[in-house]
Design a protein around this motif. Structure first.
Motif, PDB file in Angstrom:
ATOM      1  N   ASP A  50      58.440 -61.937 -27.536  1.00 35.41           N
ATOM      2  CA  ASP A  50      59.338 -61.120 -28.261  1.00 35.41           C
ATOM      3  C   ASP A  50      58.296 -60.464 -29.504  1.00 35.41           C
ATOM      4  O   ASP A  50      57.278 -60.871 -29.689  1.00 35.41           O
ATOM      5  CB  ASP A  50      60.524 -61.685 -28.931  1.00 35.41           C
ATOM      6  N   PRO A  51      58.961 -59.560 -30.186  1.00 33.35           N
ATOM      7  CA  PRO A  51      57.969 -58.860 -31.156  1.00 33.35           C
ATOM      8  C   PRO A  51      57.504 -59.871 -32.270  1.00 33.35           C
ATOM      9  O   PRO A  51      56.661 -59.587 -32.769  1.00 33.35           O
ATOM     10  CB  PRO A  51      58.711 -57.770 -31.602  1.00 33.35           C
ATOM     11  N   GLN A  52      58.247 -60.840 -32.530  1.00 36.33           N
ATOM     12  CA  GLN A  52      58.114 -61.665 -33.560  1.00 36.33           C
ATOM     13  C   GLN A  52      57.048 -62.912 -33.008  1.00 36.33           C
ATOM     14  O   GLN A  52      56.331 -63.367 -33.898  1.00 36.33           O
ATOM     15  CB  GLN A  52      59.400 -62.534 -34.144  1.00 36.33           C
ATOM     16  N   LYS A  53      56.935 -63.428 -31.808  1.00 37.93           N
ATOM     17  CA  LYS A  53      56.101 -64.294 -31.535  1.00 37.93           C
ATOM     18  C   LYS A  53      55.036 -64.129 -30.621  1.00 37.93           C
ATOM     19  O   LYS A  53      54.551 -65.125 -30.081  1.00 37.93           O
ATOM     20  CB  LYS A  53      57.117 -65.429 -31.091  1.00 37.93           C
ATOM     21  N   VAL A  62      52.601 -53.155 -28.060  1.00 40.48           N
ATOM     22  CA  VAL A  62      51.995 -53.351 -26.885  1.00 40.48           C
ATOM     23  C   VAL A  62      50.421 -53.153 -27.014  1.00 40.48           C
ATOM     24  O   VAL A  62      49.910 -53.730 -26.445  1.00 40.48           O
ATOM     25  CB  VAL A  62      52.508 -52.194 -26.041  1.00 40.48           C
ATOM     26  N   THR A  63      49.918 -52.278 -27.981  1.00 41.89           N
ATOM     27  CA  THR A  63      48.661 -52.196 -28.366  1.00 41.89           C
ATOM     28  C   THR A  63      48.055 -53.301 -28.791  1.00 41.89           C
ATOM     29  O   THR A  63      46.897 -53.846 -28.338  1.00 41.89           O
ATOM     30  CB  THR A  63      48.126 -51.057 -29.241  1.00 41.89           C
ATOM     31  N   ASP A  64      48.769 -54.021 -29.762  1.00 39.62           N
ATOM     32  CA  ASP A  64      47.955 -55.264 -30.408  1.00 39.62           C
ATOM     33  C   ASP A  64      48.287 -56.301 -29.392  1.00 39.62           C
ATOM     34  O   ASP A  64      47.299 -57.260 -29.189  1.00 39.62           O
ATOM     35  CB  ASP A  64      49.062 -55.557 -31.570  1.00 39.62           C
ATOM     36  N   ILE A  96      51.327 -55.212 -19.139  1.00 45.29           N
ATOM     37  CA  ILE A  96      52.439 -55.478 -19.941  1.00 45.29           C
ATOM     38  C   ILE A  96      53.465 -54.697 -19.532  1.00 45.29           C
ATOM     39  O   ILE A  96      53.439 -53.478 -19.579  1.00 45.29           O
ATOM     40  CB  ILE A  96      51.887 -55.071 -21.426  1.00 45.29           C
ATOM     41  N   VAL A  97      54.877 -55.256 -19.755  1.00 48.81           N
ATOM     42  CA  VAL A  97      55.951 -54.182 -19.420  1.00 48.81           C
ATOM     43  C   VAL A  97      56.848 -54.483 -20.608  1.00 48.81           C
ATOM     44  O   VAL A  97      57.543 -55.662 -21.022  1.00 48.81           O
ATOM     45  CB  VAL A  97      56.574 -54.803 -18.067  1.00 48.81           C
ATOM     46  N   PRO A  98      57.183 -53.344 -21.356  1.00 52.01           N
ATOM     47  CA  PRO A  98      58.358 -53.824 -22.480  1.00 52.01           C
ATOM     48  C   PRO A  98      59.631 -53.292 -21.980  1.00 52.01           C
ATOM     49  O   PRO A  98      59.942 -52.476 -20.903  1.00 52.01           O
ATOM     50  CB  PRO A  98      57.830 -52.434 -23.350  1.00 52.01           C
ATOM     51  N   VAL A  99      60.429 -54.535 -22.246  1.00 50.18           N
ATOM     52  CA  VAL A  99      61.922 -54.278 -21.843  1.00 50.18           C
ATOM     53  C   VAL A  99      62.856 -54.547 -22.845  1.00 50.18           C
ATOM     54  O   VAL A  99      62.410 -55.270 -23.689  1.00 50.18           O
ATOM     55  CB  VAL A  99      62.151 -55.068 -20.613  1.00 50.18           C
ATOM     56  N   SER A 100      64.106 -54.375 -22.711  1.00 50.14           N
ATOM     57  CA  SER A 100      65.157 -54.897 -23.433  1.00 50.14           C
ATOM     58  C   SER A 100      66.129 -55.465 -22.386  1.00 50.14           C
ATOM     59  O   SER A 100      66.828 -54.778 -21.868  1.00 50.14           O
ATOM     60  CB  SER A 100      65.845 -53.674 -24.438  1.00 50.14           C
TER      61      SER A 100
END
Length: 630
Positions: free
Chosen positions: A161-164, A204-206, A221-225
């Motif tokens: 997730d974006p935090q971890k 995603v870049t980081d 890398i696949v961004p999802v919700s």
């Protein structure tokens, strides 16, 4: 699949060939990994096991439900604290055995397809989706279960997730250790619904930067919700491609085989000295001959040859004079007898003072042949040479047989130990002592009953060199020259007596009758015989010098052949057998030699695990690979 089975056979053979001399920990890890590979192959490739792995709060269970399009896994506060995974299966047929192997409890297995789905789920037929416990759980049992299943599944989807996503427990604890499996991993950045489009791109870049730093440049890398549905259809399509092409199963197995090969290769050298043939053999023979006193013996025997020749071929008047002088001295022949006794005693060549030189010569040979080998192989070489040098041990018992011979084991037996036990049982009448013939193994190393005699090789040299026939046969030409010298000596005596008689008669005013009265003739006979004797002596001494050289060469050949035979049987043969076993192990591992025949693969043929692989359905379609690498 044929290629994979070939690699399994090659790696198993390489492990069996070299396991006694590979690091025990590596052998254990490799055998465990190979056992896992065999189990997975036995279960077939009809199902692809995909695991969702992630930290607490990453949304694994929500993603699990979104992919299944059913509320199966408990999420949020309702998520149970369990050590077991949850499984959702598309296509039940044959999956139960696979789930049993994965140790998924019966109550946590869910069949996704039903008659109500029609063909909606057909694309995912063959998928086994696992929801694993949290890898950062405070419960150690959860982490143990994650570690176990990460080693078993075909495809790992790391849910962050974006935090971890930058958590060190994920990167250093897992990802950095799985670089060999980058072809069967995917990272899903979940909960992008909480971010703006720009923030998603930044994350995603980081994340890409971190993965590249971990050595996972191939991992996509696949961004999802999971809650809003962003990217879920794309992820399902990717999973459908993976399942239909079955490339993940083969890719995972090949990654495991690569790691197994690396484990085996870690206990091997890149090559063998001399291309697998013992080096410094000639130097060893020369050094052992010097240590055994062969040059000194040759000097003594050469001197004895020349002494006897000088006695035999001496000028007749000198011989007669020395005999007359010797007859007036007491102890006639005592000096000659003593000299012959001293010469004979020198045949006990390897004296205690010379035995350290024997050990030094062998150590130099071992250093040249084992210096580039790993320590366990070098130790085995030194041990076998020490055993072979023991006179009480038949030297052939200190030679390793071919690796192919020791792996011809009955069905169900595994490893080099079983092969050695079989060979030992087949030869009950021979007391085999080498690790190739069923010695007990202690701490991964063969155990030898008795410590070899460190001076055994010197004693073998003693025995063999003392048995060399050094007897001397007088050359025929010596007899001819000796007879000639005595004849010329006799003629010279006749000439001197003739001259004496001629002079005596001249004192009384008388002459010898006829030709006998010729003074020139008398002088010619007497002086001619003396001069001829001297010339024959000079010629025979030149001939004797050449004969001494030939005699020395002949004796050197006999002695050096004996030393070379001892060196070949007691030193070179064990060295060659270790180098050959190491070469076999390495070549089978690299696919340069067939594990079944034990022979190098002919040019143009394909060895198991080598060369172009058989094309699989997954390799015919590169789209899944491209998707995982984006």
């Amino acid at each position: 699949m044929t290629d994979v089975m070939g690699r399994v056979a090659a790696l198993s053979a390489a492990l069996d060939y070299g396991s006694p001399w590979l690091p025990p920990e590596s052998v254990k890890k490799t055998r465990d990994r190979m056992e896992h590979v065999r189990h997975r192959l036995d279960l077939g490739t009809e199902h692809t096991v995909v695991a969702l792995v992630g930290a607490t709060g990453g949304g694994k269970s929500s993603l699990f439900n979104a992919i299944a399009r059913m509320d199966i896994a408990a999420v949020g506060a309702r998520r149970p604290l369990t050590t077991s995974p949850m499984a959702c299966v598309w296509g039940d047929l044959g999956s139960q055995t696979l789930l049993d192997w994965l140790q998924v409890p019966d109550e946590r297995r869910m069949s996704r397809e039903s008659v109500l789905d029609a063909d909606d789920q057909a694309a995912l037929h063959g998928l086994v989706l696992l929801d694993l416990p949290d890898h950062d759980s405070t419960e150690a049992v959860h982490r143990v279960e994650v570690d176990r299943l990460v080693r078993m599944v075909d495809l790992m989807i790391w849910v962050v997730d974006p935090q971890k996503y930058a958590d060190d427990s994920l990167h250093s604890g897992y990802l950095q250790k799985l670089t060999s499996h980058d072809g069967v991993m995917l990272v899903v950045l979940n909960q992008v619904d909480k971010l703006s489009a720009e923030e998603v791109d930044t994350c995603v870049t980081d994340l890409r930067r971190l993965l590249d730093g971990d050595g996972l440049a191939r991992v996509g890398i696949v961004p999802v919700s999971a809650t809003r549905g962003d990217g879920i259809d794309e992820l399902r399509t990717l999973l459908a491609d993976v399942v239909q092409d079955r490339f993940a199963v083969i890719e995972r197995i090949e990654s495991d085989l690569d790691i197994a090969a690396e484990e085996i290769a870690g206990g091997l050298a890149a090559s063998e000295p001399g291309g697998g043939k013992p080096v410094s053999q000639d130097k060893l023979t020369v050094d052992l001959a010097a240590a055994a006193g062969v040059p000194a013996l040759l000097d003594v025997l050469g001197a004895d040859y020349r002494r006897r020749g000088k006695e035999k071929l001496a000028w007749a008047p000198a011989v007669w004079a020395s005999r007359i002088a010797a007859s007036r001295r007491s102890g006639t022949g005592a000096a000659e007898t003593q000299l012959r006794a001293e010469t004979a005693s020198l045949k006990a060549l390897a004296s205690p003072a010379q035995r350290p030189a024997v050990r030094i010569a062998v150590d130099a040979m071992l250093a040249d042949n084992s210096g580039s080998l790993p320590e366990r192989w070098a130790t085995e070489m030194r041990t076998l040479v020490a055993l072979a040098g023991d006179p009480a041990l038949p030297p052939e018992d200190a030679v390793l047989p071919s690796g192919a011979a020791t792996t011809a084991t009955p069905a169900g037996s595994t490893g080099a130990i079983a092969g050695r036990e079989l060979r030992a049982a087949a030869s009950p009448g021979r007391g085999r002592h080498t690790p190739a013939f069923g010695l007990p193994v202690v701490n991964g190393r063969p155990s030898y009953a008795a410590k070899p005699d460190p001076d055994g090789l010197a004693r073998v040299l003693d025995s063999r060199l003392t048995a060399v026939d050094l007897r001397f046969t007088v050359p025929f030409w010596w007899h001819v020259v000796q007879i000639g010298q005595h004849l010329l000596g006799g003629v010279a005596v006749v000439g001197l007596l003739w001259l004496a008689l001629y002079g005596l008669l001249q004192l009384f005013g008388q002459d010898l009758p006829g030709t006998l009265g010729s003074l020139p003739l008398a002088v010619t006979v007497g002086a001619g015989a003396l001069i001829a004797g001297v010339l024959l002596r000079l010629f025979s001494r030149w001939w004797l010098t050449n004969g001494a050289g030939r005699r020395r060469d002949e004796l050197r050949g006999r002695l050096h052949d004996t030393v070379a035979e001892v060196a070949a049987v007691r030193v070179v043969a064990p060295v060659r057998s270790v180098l050959a076993r190491h070469r076999e192990t390495r070549q089978v591992l690299l696919g340069e030699q067939s594990p079944s025949a034990g022979e190098p693969v002919a040019q143009g043929e394909q060895a198991p695990g080598a060369g172009p692989r058989e094309t699989t359905p997954a390799e015919n379609s590169t789209e899944p690979v491209a998707a995982l690498s984006n």
